[in-house]
Enzyme design. Structure first.
Site, short mmCIF file in Angstrom:
data_model
loop_
_atom_site.label_atom_id
_atom_site.label_comp_id
_atom_site.label_asym_id
_atom_site.label_seq_id
_atom_site.Cartn_x
_atom_site.Cartn_y
_atom_site.Cartn_z
CB SER A 49 -0.89 0.00 1.24
OG SER A 49 -0.09 0.21 2.40
CG ASP A 84 -3.35 -3.11 -2.00
OD1 ASP A 84 -4.20 -3.37 -2.87
OD2 ASP A 84 -3.55 -3.27 -0.77
CG HIS A 85 -6.44 0.00 -2.54
ND1 HIS A 85 -7.67 0.07 -3.16
CD2 HIS A 85 -6.45 -1.15 -1.84
CE1 HIS A 85 -8.40 -1.00 -2.83
NE2 HIS A 85 -7.67 -1.75 -2.03
CD GLU A 135 -11.27 -0.44 -5.70
OE1 GLU A 135 -10.13 -0.84 -5.41
OE2 GLU A 135 -12.08 -0.01 -4.87
CG HIS A 177 -9.78 -2.98 2.50
ND1 HIS A 177 -9.98 -1.83 1.79
CD2 HIS A 177 -9.17 -3.84 1.66
CE1 HIS A 177 -9.52 -1.99 0.56
NE2 HIS A 177 -9.02 -3.20 0.46
N GLY A 178 -10.35 -5.25 6.31
CA GLY A 178 -10.38 -5.40 7.76
C GLY A 178 -11.35 -6.48 8.18
CB THR A 210 -8.94 -10.33 6.51
OG1 THR A 210 -7.58 -10.18 6.18
CG2 THR A 210 -9.09 -10.63 8.01
CG ASN A 231 -2.91 -5.66 4.85
OD1 ASN A 231 -1.90 -6.06 5.42
ND2 ASN A 231 -3.23 -4.38 4.81
CB THR A 232 -6.80 -7.42 8.27
OG1 THR A 232 -7.02 -6.19 7.58
CG2 THR A 232 -7.11 -7.23 9.74
#
Ligand code: 13P
Length: 287
Positions: A49, A84-85, A135, A177-178, A210, A231-232
């Site tokens: 990121s 990423d992003h 995206e 995310h998360g 995740t 990621n998380t």
């Protein structure tokens, strides 16, 4: 072996499995992911990121570290180093720094601006041999202070962006995310079906890997998802193992405070998480 992500994802699409993108934060993360991919003979994507890039002192540092580590560990499986992003500026910086793949996240622009910027970055990436992800429909949750609303992407907009020559497409289908909240409704497979049908079989990317239940992961892969971002979950397993080590007082025994000892349980925990995901995504022995 550092490569772009185009061929590994076309192979994944045709072979009905997905390649994991695991985000890196430092040397330990990178080493754990590379060694596990090699052990399982799996292609892998290292995600960076913009925040993690800054933390590691810049994209040039990241590219130099990954390239050198890939060589010194004797990694033979295909490895893509992927932004990423990315912002428009960040994407350009990663091309210059020696990344092998970029994501341009123009999902917060109106569709015309997303199209214009994506078009420009497709030409730049391909001129330099990089793959490029774009995206549509922002991914929910919070990542590096960027909060997305978890939109469902519009298939017509997906068709437009996919038609610009990008190599793979991230499209929001209720993923975030998360950690997923208890009242999360799950992935929207009708939306995924429509997006897949309107994007000419382009490899699709599922962010927010995740905490998505196994059956949903498998169904998403069967509907065209070829890349899954995690990621998380690595952060949680690293933190959990490190906390256990300290709570057991091991940092106070002998030379337990040595960072090579202190960080070892966390590094092993990342390996276990990556191994579990590679097996679930079906990319083991596909290098
Ligand atoms: P998680 O942090 O939810 O695994 O999402 C990762 C991701 O999508 C990176 O782009």
């Amino acid at each position: 072996m550092l490569v772009n992500a185009t061929n590994m994802l076309l192979k994944a699409r045709d072979g009905h499995y997905a390649v994991g993108q695991f985000n890196i934060n430092n040397l330990e993360w990178t080493k754990s992911i590379l060694l596990t991919a090699q052990e399982l003979n799996s292609p892998v994507i290292l995600g960076v990121s913009e925040g993690a890039g800054k933390y590691m002192t810049g994209f040039k540092t990241v590219a130099a570290m990954v390239k050198a580590m890939d060589e010194s560990l004797g990694i033979t499986v295909p490895v893509a180093l992927h932004l990423d992003h990315g912002t428009y500026e960040g994407a350009k910086a990663c091309v210059a720094a020696g990344f092998t793949s970029i994501m341009f996240d123009g999902s917060h622009y109106d569709i015309d601006e997303n199209v214009a910027k994506t078009t420009e970055l497709v030409a730049l990436a391909h001129d330099h041999g990089l793959s490029i992800e774009a995206e549509v429909g922002s991914i929910g949750g919070e990542e590096d202070g960027v909060v997305g609303m978890g939109e469902i992407a519009d298939p017509a907009q997906c068709a437009k962006i996919a038609g610009l020559g990008i190599d793979f497409l991230a499209a929001g289908i209720g993923n975030i995310h998360g950690k997923y909240p208890a009242n999360w409704k799950g992935l929207d497979f009708d939306a995924l079906d429509k997006i897949h049908a309107s994007t000419n079989n382009i490899p699709l990317v599922l962010h927010g890997g995740t905490g998505i239940p196994e059956d949903m992961i498998k169904k998403a892969i069967s509907l065209g998802v070829s890349k899954i971002n995690v990621n998380t979950e690595c952060q949680l397993s690293f933190a959990d193992a490190t906390r256990k080590y300290i709570e057991a007082g091991k940092d106070l025994q002998g030379k337990g405070f040595d960072p090579r000892k202190l960080l070892a349980p966390g590094a092993e925990a990342i390996k276990a998480t990556v191994r579990e995901k590679i097996e679930l995504f079906g990319s083991a022995n596909k290098a």
